[in-house]
Enzyme design. Structure first.
Site, PDB file in Angstrom:
ATOM      1  N   HIS A  78       0.842  -1.193   0.000  1.00 15.28           N
ATOM      2  CA  HIS A  78       0.000   0.000   0.000  1.00 15.28           C
ATOM      3  C   HIS A  78       0.878   1.244   0.000  1.00 15.28           C
ATOM      4  CE1 HIS A  78      -4.012  -1.845   1.502  1.00 15.28           C
ATOM      5  NE2 HIS A  78      -3.311  -2.732   0.826  1.00 15.28           N
ATOM      6  N   TYR A 209      -9.122   5.078   7.207  1.00 17.78           N
ATOM      7  CA  TYR A 209      -9.264   5.440   8.614  1.00 17.78           C
ATOM      8  C   TYR A 209     -10.348   6.513   8.668  1.00 17.78           C
ATOM      9  CZ  TYR A 209      -4.750   3.181   9.715  1.00 17.78           C
ATOM     10  OH  TYR A 209      -3.730   2.286   9.894  1.00 17.78           O
ATOM     11  N   PRO A 301      -3.629   0.144  18.497  1.00 18.05           N
ATOM     12  CA  PRO A 301      -3.373  -0.316  17.120  1.00 18.05           C
ATOM     13  C   PRO A 301      -3.540   0.751  16.041  1.00 18.05           C
ATOM     14  CG  PRO A 301      -5.478  -1.159  17.929  1.00 18.05           C
ATOM     15  CD  PRO A 301      -4.816  -0.485  19.088  1.00 18.05           C
ATOM     16  N   LYS A 305       1.778   0.097  14.779  1.00 12.16           N
ATOM     17  CA  LYS A 305       3.206   0.091  15.132  1.00 12.16           C
ATOM     18  C   LYS A 305       3.652  -1.121  15.968  1.00 12.16           C
ATOM     19  CE  LYS A 305       4.595   3.687  13.107  1.00 12.16           C
ATOM     20  NZ  LYS A 305       4.278   2.968  11.872  1.00 12.16           N
ATOM     21  N   TYR A 393       4.199   6.782   9.690  1.00  8.43           N
ATOM     22  CA  TYR A 393       3.382   5.616   9.345  1.00  8.43           C
ATOM     23  C   TYR A 393       4.211   4.547   8.620  1.00  8.43           C
ATOM     24  CZ  TYR A 393      -0.837   3.038   8.071  1.00  8.43           C
ATOM     25  OH  TYR A 393      -1.799   2.071   7.951  1.00  8.43           O
TER      26      TYR A 393
HETATM   27  C1  PHB Z   1      -5.098  -4.569  10.569  1.00  4.56           C
HETATM   28  O1  PHB Z   1      -5.191  -4.824   9.361  1.00  4.56           O
HETATM   29  O2  PHB Z   1      -5.315  -5.420  11.442  1.00  4.56           O
HETATM   30  C2  PHB Z   1      -4.746  -3.177  10.984  1.00  4.56           C
HETATM   31  C3  PHB Z   1      -4.434  -2.241  10.019  1.00  4.56           C
HETATM   32  C4  PHB Z   1      -4.106  -0.941  10.396  1.00  4.56           C
HETATM   33  C5  PHB Z   1      -4.118  -0.597  11.727  1.00  4.56           C
HETATM   34  C6  PHB Z   1      -4.419  -1.532  12.700  1.00  4.56           C
HETATM   35  C7  PHB Z   1      -4.744  -2.835  12.330  1.00  4.56           C
HETATM   36  O3  PHB Z   1      -3.820   0.690  12.093  1.00  4.56           O
END
Ligand code: PHB
Ligand code: APR
Length: 399
Positions: A78, A209, A301, A305, A393
């Site tokens: 990505h 997000y 999460p 990280k 990120y």
């Molecule tokens: C996930 O795919 O589990 C995932 C992706 C991004 C995040 C947290 C978890 O910020």
């Protein structure tokens, strides 16, 4: 406990999560022998659903170690993320902002599977299903680990030069640092994430997000057939209160924007609620015991990280141990905690920033809530702010 058997290795590693497994591989590459003691079975550690985002340098490290073949075939690369708020979408082009760096979505349990099989093929030792792990002589030059093989098995002893506590947040290693010798920093957030796995095609080519007045939502992926999605809920909520229909209805409301984009549904085959905290233990060392990964720190999460930080710790530790075995220098070992904590605090800051900016917190004043929305508005219209988000990120450089 009286051991019936005593063996020796150079480094005793407690826990076969990402921290313990990467450490064992990194040490092996330096000619250093280790034994991993894991309380769960191989099937359990390979089947537990956890995180999924790897920073660019972790992907490069796995490839450099010859462990990346399946990740490169099955992972998803990505180069950006989408932020949604006020029913508008904003693309953040991470690769363009960071000189070509991307993140790779490849589930943690797939990383675990690759690392376990490669370590066993190399002749490494991983003892699964051990219990009652206890430490002795941490202050001397010859620490020992005692444990049972199986739940009621005989007691074994492992003599070693160093112990690496890679046993996660609830493991015994951190507790072996005397309470008076450590400081713990913590925030427990009033948010939980309800996470699902669904058998559905991808709805969007990158992660979304979303900050919505009903709460945060996140769209992620696992494979062309399986998608991972989350919604903010009360951490004390019971998953039994969440029918599949209710989950989909929340996901649609929180994730959809004004463009007409729609979320694709499928059968939900796994769901659960996780609580969120930020936690740091300082120092991460006591005598010959070094703790790494979730044993030493937790991030919420939202910044993706956790796994990456665990790998960063053990890379620093493996380098320090390699220098010790090569030339007897102890500087790296003495500096382990301080070196790691500089990176950890930056990841704690970033994860806290993402979490507070993207979630809805009833306990915050209307003023504070407006500040988060202003922060998002500023972010998506400022190249400087987007660059700051992007470089964190994709992962700050490893020194
Ligand atoms: C996930 O795919 O589990 C995932 C992706 C991004 C995040 C947290 C978890 O910020
Ligand atoms: N004895 C032996 N093993 C233990 C013990 C014990 N007493 N207690 C825990 N363990 C094992 C757990 O079963 C687990 O497999 O230690 C391992 C710790 O692994 P993780 O919790 O995955 O921690 P870590 O390797 O630090 O990786 C951090 O995991 O929590 C996720 O998302 C987080 O990505 C981050 C990553």
């Amino acid at each position: 406990m009286h051991p019936t058997k005593s063996t020796r290795t150079q480094v005793a590693i407690i826990g076969a999560g990402p921290a313990g497994l990467f450490l064992s591989h990194l040490l092996h590459r330096q000619g250093i022998e280790s034994v991993i003691l894991e309380s769960r079975s191989r099937e359990e550690i390979e089947g537990t659903i956890r995180a999924g985002v790897l920073e660019q340098w972790v992907v490069d490290l796995m490839n450099g170690m010859g462990l990346g073949d399946r990740m490169m075939r099955e992972g998803h690369f990505h180069s950006g993320i989408t932020l949604r708020f006020d029913r508008q979408s904003h693309h953040i082009d991470m690769a363009e902002l960071t000189g070509g760096k991307r993140v790779t979505v490849y589930a943690q349990h797939e990383v675990i599977r690759d690392l376990v099989s490669a370590r066993l093929e190399d002749g490494g030792t991983i003892l699964f299903g051990v219990s009652d792990v206890q430490f002795a002589d941490l202050d001397g030059k010859a620490p020992r680990v005692q444990f049972r093989r199986g739940p009621d098995g005989p007691v074994d002893e492992l003599r070693c030069d160093f112990i690496a506590g890679c046993d996660g947040f609830h493991g015994p290693s951190r507790q072996a640092i005397p309470a008076a010798a450590r400081t713990e920093y913590q925030i427990v957030y009033p948010f939980g994430w309800l996470g699902i796995l669904t058998e559905a095609p991808p709805s969007h080519p990158e992660l979304i997000y979303a900050n919505h007045e009903r709460g945060f939502a996140l769209l992620s992926t696992r494979s062309p057939e399986v998608q991972r999605l989350y919604i903010q809920v009360d951490p004390k909520d019971d998953i039994a209160n969440w029918s599949d229909d209710r989950i989909w209805s929340e996901l649609h409301r929180r994730l959809e924007d004004e463009s007409g984009w729609t979320l694709k549904e499928g059968p939900i085959f796994q769901k659960g609620i996780i609580a969120m905290r930020s936690f740091v233990c300082d120092p991460m060392q006591h005598g010959r015991l070094f703790i790494a990964g979730d044993a030493a720190h937790i991030v919420p999460p939202t910044g993706a990280k956790g796994l990456n930080l665990a790998v960063a710790d053990v890379l620093v530790l493996s380098r320090a141990m390699a220098a010790y075995y090569k030339s007897g220098t102890t500087e790296g070992l003495e500096g382990y905690s301080a070196t790691c904590l500089r990176r950890i605090w930056k990841a704690e800051r970033f994860s806290w920033y993402m979490t507070t900016m993207l979630h809805r917190n009833e306990k915050e004043s209307p003023f504070e809530q407006r500040v988060h929305l202003a922060e998002l508005d500023y972010l998506v219209h400022s190249r400087a702010a987007m660059t700051a988000l992007a470089e964190n990120y994709v992962g700050l450089p490893m020194e």
